[in-house]
Structures are given as C-alpha cells and as structure tokens.
Scaffold this motif. Structure first.
Motif, PDB file in Angstrom:
ATOM      1  N   ALA A  68      12.248 -15.186  -2.154  1.00 55.18           N
ATOM      2  CA  ALA A  68      12.710 -13.793  -2.088  1.00 55.18           C
ATOM      3  C   ALA A  68      11.586 -12.805  -1.802  1.00 55.18           C
ATOM      4  O   ALA A  68      11.853 -11.670  -1.388  1.00 55.18           O
ATOM      5  CB  ALA A  68      13.394 -13.411  -3.402  1.00 55.18           C
ATOM      6  N   ALA A  69      10.332 -13.210  -1.998  1.00 53.71           N
ATOM      7  CA  ALA A  69       9.190 -12.294  -1.875  1.00 53.71           C
ATOM      8  C   ALA A  69       9.143 -11.558  -0.526  1.00 53.71           C
ATOM      9  O   ALA A  69       8.923 -10.336  -0.498  1.00 53.71           O
ATOM     10  CB  ALA A  69       7.883 -13.043  -2.125  1.00 53.71           C
ATOM     11  N   PRO A  70       9.325 -12.243   0.620  1.00 50.64           N
ATOM     12  CA  PRO A  70       9.287 -11.507   1.892  1.00 50.64           C
ATOM     13  C   PRO A  70      10.351 -10.412   1.977  1.00 50.64           C
ATOM     14  O   PRO A  70      10.072  -9.311   2.458  1.00 50.64           O
ATOM     15  CB  PRO A  70       9.531 -12.606   2.939  1.00 50.64           C
ATOM     16  N   ALA A  71      11.555 -10.716   1.495  1.00 48.54           N
ATOM     17  CA  ALA A  71      12.630  -9.715   1.529  1.00 48.54           C
ATOM     18  C   ALA A  71      12.299  -8.537   0.620  1.00 48.54           C
ATOM     19  O   ALA A  71      12.561  -7.370   0.973  1.00 48.54           O
ATOM     20  CB  ALA A  71      13.950 -10.350   1.101  1.00 48.54           C
ATOM     21  N   MET A  72      11.719  -8.818  -0.551  1.00 49.13           N
ATOM     22  CA  MET A  72      11.333  -7.745  -1.465  1.00 49.13           C
ATOM     23  C   MET A  72      10.310  -6.832  -0.816  1.00 49.13           C
ATOM     24  O   MET A  72      10.396  -5.598  -0.908  1.00 49.13           O
ATOM     25  CB  MET A  72      10.788  -8.348  -2.765  1.00 49.13           C
ATOM     26  N   PHE A  73       9.345  -7.433  -0.148  1.00 49.21           N
ATOM     27  CA  PHE A  73       8.301  -6.648   0.520  1.00 49.21           C
ATOM     28  C   PHE A  73       8.909  -5.786   1.629  1.00 49.21           C
ATOM     29  O   PHE A  73       8.530  -4.612   1.790  1.00 49.21           O
ATOM     30  CB  PHE A  73       7.237  -7.582   1.098  1.00 49.21           C
ATOM     31  N   VAL A  74       9.852  -6.334   2.379  1.00 50.17           N
ATOM     32  CA  VAL A  74      10.508  -5.581   3.454  1.00 50.17           C
ATOM     33  C   VAL A  74      11.262  -4.382   2.882  1.00 50.17           C
ATOM     34  O   VAL A  74      11.199  -3.267   3.416  1.00 50.17           O
ATOM     35  CB  VAL A  74      11.470  -6.492   4.251  1.00 50.17           C
ATOM     36  N   PHE A  75      11.970  -4.595   1.763  1.00 53.86           N
ATOM     37  CA  PHE A  75      12.732  -3.502   1.151  1.00 53.86           C
ATOM     38  C   PHE A  75      11.802  -2.398   0.632  1.00 53.86           C
ATOM     39  O   PHE A  75      12.132  -1.213   0.707  1.00 53.86           O
ATOM     40  CB  PHE A  75      13.624  -4.025   0.027  1.00 53.86           C
ATOM     41  N   VAL A  76      10.645  -2.781   0.095  1.00 51.52           N
ATOM     42  CA  VAL A  76       9.675  -1.782  -0.359  1.00 51.52           C
ATOM     43  C   VAL A  76       9.196  -0.956   0.832  1.00 51.52           C
ATOM     44  O   VAL A  76       9.161   0.280   0.776  1.00 51.52           O
ATOM     45  CB  VAL A  76       8.480  -2.448  -1.079  1.00 51.52           C
ATOM     46  N   CYS A  77       8.846  -1.646   1.908  1.00 53.56           N
ATOM     47  CA  CYS A  77       8.380  -0.942   3.113  1.00 53.56           C
ATOM     48  C   CYS A  77       9.467  -0.019   3.656  1.00 53.56           C
ATOM     49  O   CYS A  77       9.184   1.110   4.097  1.00 53.56           O
ATOM     50  CB  CYS A  77       7.951  -1.939   4.177  1.00 53.56           C
ATOM     51  N   LEU A  78      10.712  -0.488   3.625  1.00 50.82           N
ATOM     52  CA  LEU A  78      11.827   0.319   4.115  1.00 50.82           C
ATOM     53  C   LEU A  78      12.018   1.564   3.251  1.00 50.82           C
ATOM     54  O   LEU A  78      12.241   2.666   3.772  1.00 50.82           O
ATOM     55  CB  LEU A  78      13.105  -0.528   4.117  1.00 50.82           C
ATOM     56  N   GLU A  79      11.890   1.393   1.935  1.00 45.87           N
ATOM     57  CA  GLU A  79      12.049   2.544   1.041  1.00 45.87           C
ATOM     58  C   GLU A  79      10.910   3.543   1.234  1.00 45.87           C
ATOM     59  O   GLU A  79      11.132   4.756   1.214  1.00 45.87           O
ATOM     60  CB  GLU A  79      12.112   2.077  -0.422  1.00 45.87           C
ATOM     61  N   VAL A  80       9.693   3.027   1.429  1.00 46.18           N
ATOM     62  CA  VAL A  80       8.549   3.910   1.710  1.00 46.18           C
ATOM     63  C   VAL A  80       8.813   4.716   2.979  1.00 46.18           C
ATOM     64  O   VAL A  80       8.619   5.946   3.005  1.00 46.18           O
ATOM     65  CB  VAL A  80       7.245   3.091   1.871  1.00 46.18           C
ATOM     66  N   PHE A  81       9.269   4.046   4.027  1.00 46.91           N
ATOM     67  CA  PHE A  81       9.517   4.699   5.316  1.00 46.91           C
ATOM     68  C   PHE A  81      10.604   5.767   5.195  1.00 46.91           C
ATOM     69  O   PHE A  81      10.433   6.902   5.655  1.00 46.91           O
ATOM     70  CB  PHE A  81       9.919   3.655   6.354  1.00 46.91           C
ATOM     71  N   ILE A  82      11.719   5.414   4.543  1.00 46.65           N
ATOM     72  CA  ILE A  82      12.839   6.358   4.419  1.00 46.65           C
ATOM     73  C   ILE A  82      12.449   7.556   3.568  1.00 46.65           C
ATOM     74  O   ILE A  82      12.749   8.707   3.924  1.00 46.65           O
ATOM     75  CB  ILE A  82      14.072   5.646   3.821  1.00 46.65           C
ATOM     76  N   SER A  83      11.775   7.298   2.445  1.00 39.97           N
ATOM     77  CA  SER A  83      11.387   8.408   1.572  1.00 39.97           C
ATOM     78  C   SER A  83      10.385   9.341   2.280  1.00 39.97           C
ATOM     79  O   SER A  83      10.418  10.554   2.086  1.00 39.97           O
ATOM     80  CB  SER A  83      10.794   7.885   0.258  1.00 39.97           C
ATOM     81  N   TYR A  84       9.516   8.756   3.098  1.00 38.77           N
ATOM     82  CA  TYR A  84       8.556   9.567   3.862  1.00 38.77           C
ATOM     83  C   TYR A  84       9.289  10.424   4.896  1.00 38.77           C
ATOM     84  O   TYR A  84       9.008  11.623   5.031  1.00 38.77           O
ATOM     85  CB  TYR A  84       7.540   8.658   4.553  1.00 38.77           C
ATOM     86  N   ARG A  85      10.237   9.822   5.614  1.00 36.46           N
ATOM     87  CA  ARG A  85      10.991  10.567   6.630  1.00 36.46           C
ATOM     88  C   ARG A  85      11.837  11.668   6.000  1.00 36.46           C
ATOM     89  O   ARG A  85      12.043  12.731   6.612  1.00 36.46           O
ATOM     90  CB  ARG A  85      11.891   9.602   7.426  1.00 36.46           C
ATOM     91  N   GLN A  86      12.333  11.429   4.796  1.00 40.12           N
ATOM     92  CA  GLN A  86      13.163  12.423   4.108  1.00 40.12           C
ATOM     93  C   GLN A  86      12.340  13.391   3.261  1.00 40.12           C
ATOM     94  O   GLN A  86      12.905  14.242   2.573  1.00 40.12           O
ATOM     95  CB  GLN A  86      14.190  11.711   3.227  1.00 40.12           C
ATOM     96  N   ASN A  87      11.016  13.222   3.306  1.00 42.70           N
ATOM     97  CA  ASN A  87      10.107  14.082   2.545  1.00 42.70           C
ATOM     98  C   ASN A  87      10.411  14.061   1.044  1.00 42.70           C
ATOM     99  O   ASN A  87      10.340  15.085   0.360  1.00 42.70           O
ATOM    100  CB  ASN A  87      10.170  15.525   3.070  1.00 42.70           C
ATOM    101  N   LYS A  88      10.776  12.905   0.553  1.00 41.25           N
ATOM    102  CA  LYS A  88      11.014  12.722  -0.884  1.00 41.25           C
ATOM    103  C   LYS A  88       9.756  12.104  -1.497  1.00 41.25           C
ATOM    104  O   LYS A  88       9.223  11.125  -0.989  1.00 41.25           O
ATOM    105  CB  LYS A  88      12.223  11.814  -1.120  1.00 41.25           C
ATOM    106  N   LYS A  89       9.320  12.661  -2.591  1.00 44.51           N
ATOM    107  CA  LYS A  89       8.065  12.221  -3.209  1.00 44.51           C
ATOM    108  C   LYS A  89       8.325  11.087  -4.206  1.00 44.51           C
ATOM    109  O   LYS A  89       8.014  11.193  -5.394  1.00 44.51           O
ATOM    110  CB  LYS A  89       7.384  13.402  -3.878  1.00 44.51           C
TER     111      LYS A  89
END
Length: 302
Positions: free
Chosen positions: A31-52
């Motif tokens: 599951a580790a690769p999928a977990m890492f992908v989801f973290v990266c996705l959340e980082v990207f989305i939160s950055y695009r939405q300007n959420k801290k």
C-alpha cells in the motif's frame, strides 16, 4: 467437537517459521506507493486551492519519522512474528489458519488498541511514545507517518490477542490492516460522513477531534477503527467548532525526527533528577501529562 475444531490446531514447527513468515502478506509495503501518491495529490490540491493544510517543516518531520519507522519495523516485524509463534505454540487453545478468524481478531485488536491509546494519553511515559504524532499543528495525510520510533514498546498491550490463540498470520495481517485504516482519517478534505458511519467508525471527523488542543477535545476519541469504544467508555466527543491542532505546549524543531522522538523522554529524565522523593519521581514518570501541562502553565509546583 466443535470447540476442538476451532481450537485444536497443531503447533507450528520451528523449522517452518521462516517459510510461514515469508508467506505472510506485506500489506503495508504493497500500500505504501498508493499512500505516497495520495499525499502528493493532497499537497497539490491544497496548494492549488491555497489551503494551508501543509507546512514544509512539519511535513519533512513526518517523512523523517515515517522513514525511520520503515527501517525499525523491518526488524520489529521479525521479532513480533517469532513472539506470536512462540505464544501460539504455548497456549493449548490454538486456532487454525482460517480467514474468518480475522473478524473477531480485528475487533478484539481494536479494543486493545483503544485502551493502549487511552493509556498513551494518561500516563507520561507512554505519552512520550506517542507525543510525536500530536506535535504537528497541521492536519493532513502525512500526519499518519508521524509516528514515534518508541511506539513499539506498546506491543505489550496487544499481547492478549496472540494469547487468545489466533494464528500468527491472522495477528500479523490484523496489525497491518489496523495501521493502514488509520491513514485515510488524517485529512481535512473528508468532512462528516453518513450518521451510521460516524456512529460506528473512527472517521476523519471523529479523529480530527482527537488531534484537537481545545479543552473539550483533549483526551477524546481514542478509537482506531471503531468509535463505539469511546461511546461505551465515555470518551466520545463529536466535531463541533474548528479544531486547533497540536498539543497545549509548543514543541520546537518540528522537522527534526530525533527531537520529535526523544524530547519528552529527555524532559522526563530532567524532571526526575530535580524531583524530591520517590513519590514525585514516580509522578513525573507516570503522572497525567495534561495535569503536568496545566500546572506548568499556572507556574505551580507539581
């Protein structure tokens, strides 16, 4: 005959342990690769939405703690598996390796996890093995990696599970699934779920409360998978006001894994050295962390 069928399994020969261990599924590793992908996705989305939701230093600290745990868990897994086999061969009520035994094993495992978690917040020594997880002031998927390297000391609280006769592979799989479940609850993006799910499970909403530093949220919602334990034992609190994350005392060096792991143990040693008498020394080791923090805030002697 029915009990003999359930609890009449043969012992595991020691020469078979290596092959048995190799056959145990590595769920976390898969599951580790999928977990890492989801973290990266959340980082990207939160950055695009300007959420801290993410802080660079805290995220680096979480990754450092996570990588250290990967190394440590490699060795702990071997010790844990041998321990589980030894206990399995010791008890006379051994269960066969059957998939359905995972269900009662998981429920009982979660019950033990609830009390382990509860103790980890109410006694300072055990809090020192857990405080790293609460030290961040931002709540996101990477917080699931933010686990102390000393948390493995709490394995002693899970010993009732192998003592009940569950097969070592079932115990091993249960432990991994329980850990994996706790990944998805560390997010701001999943708000409240349907009432029946919120009532039964430790959802993101329920677990956000657990990470809160407000008085109404402190020492609440210990459940790892099932929140019903909190409802039964009076430690449940629903999410109401916006959660303020972190602990009541500021932790420095949030990106330094060594500091995050050991700062509370260092503080225990310091306090014990300065304490007068064994009663005070024991209090500084096993006393309630919330009480100590409150006394320090009021500048009163413990």
């Amino acid at each position: 005959m029915s009990l003999l069928f359930i609890f009449g399994a043969d012992k595991i020969p020691w020469h078979r342990i290596e092959s048995l261990k190799d056959s145990a599924p590595e769920i976390i590793l898969w599951a580790a690769p999928a977990m890492f992908v989801f973290v990266c996705l959340e980082v990207f989305i939160s950055y695009r939405q300007n959420k801290k939701y993410y802080n660079k230093i805290e995220t680096l600290g979480s990754l450092g703690l996570g990588l250290g745990n990967v190394v440590i868990s490699t060795w702990i897994k071997i010790l844990l598996f041998y321990m589980a086999v030894w206990i399995y061969n010791l008890v006379p009520w051994r269960m066969e390796l059957n998939w359905w035994t995972f269900i009662p094993c998981y429920i009982l495992f979660d019950f033990c996890s609830y009390w382990t978690h509860n103790i980890s917040h109410r006694q300072r020594f055990w809090w020192a093995t857990h405080v790293a997880h609460h030290s961040g002031e931002h709540y996101n998927l990477s917080v699931s990696f933010r686990l102390s390297w000393m948390q493995y000391l709490k394995i002693i609280f899970l010993l009732p599970i192998p003592l009940l006769g569950f097969h070592p592979i079932i115990f091993f799989v249960t432990n991994q699934v329980a850990i994996l479940f706790q990944f998805w609850v560390h997010t701001e993006y999943i708000r409240k779920l349907p009432p029946i799910i919120e009532y039964l499970f430790a959802t993101p909403s329920n677990h956000r409360v657990h990470h809160g530093s407000q008085e109404k949220y402190i020492n609440k919602n210990y459940g790892a998978t099932f929140i019903v334990w909190d409802r039964l034992f009076g430690t449940y609190q629903k999410e109401e006001e916006q959660v303020i994350y972190g602990i009541t005392e500021t932790v420095e060096h949030k990106g330094n894994p060594l500091h995050l792991n050991f700062h509370e143990f260092v503080a225990i040693v310091r306090d014990v050295r300065q304490a007068r008498g064994w009663k005070d020394k024991l209090f500084y080791i096993f006393g309630n962390p919330s009480r100590m923090a409150q006394r320090r805030k009021e500048k009163k002697p413990v």
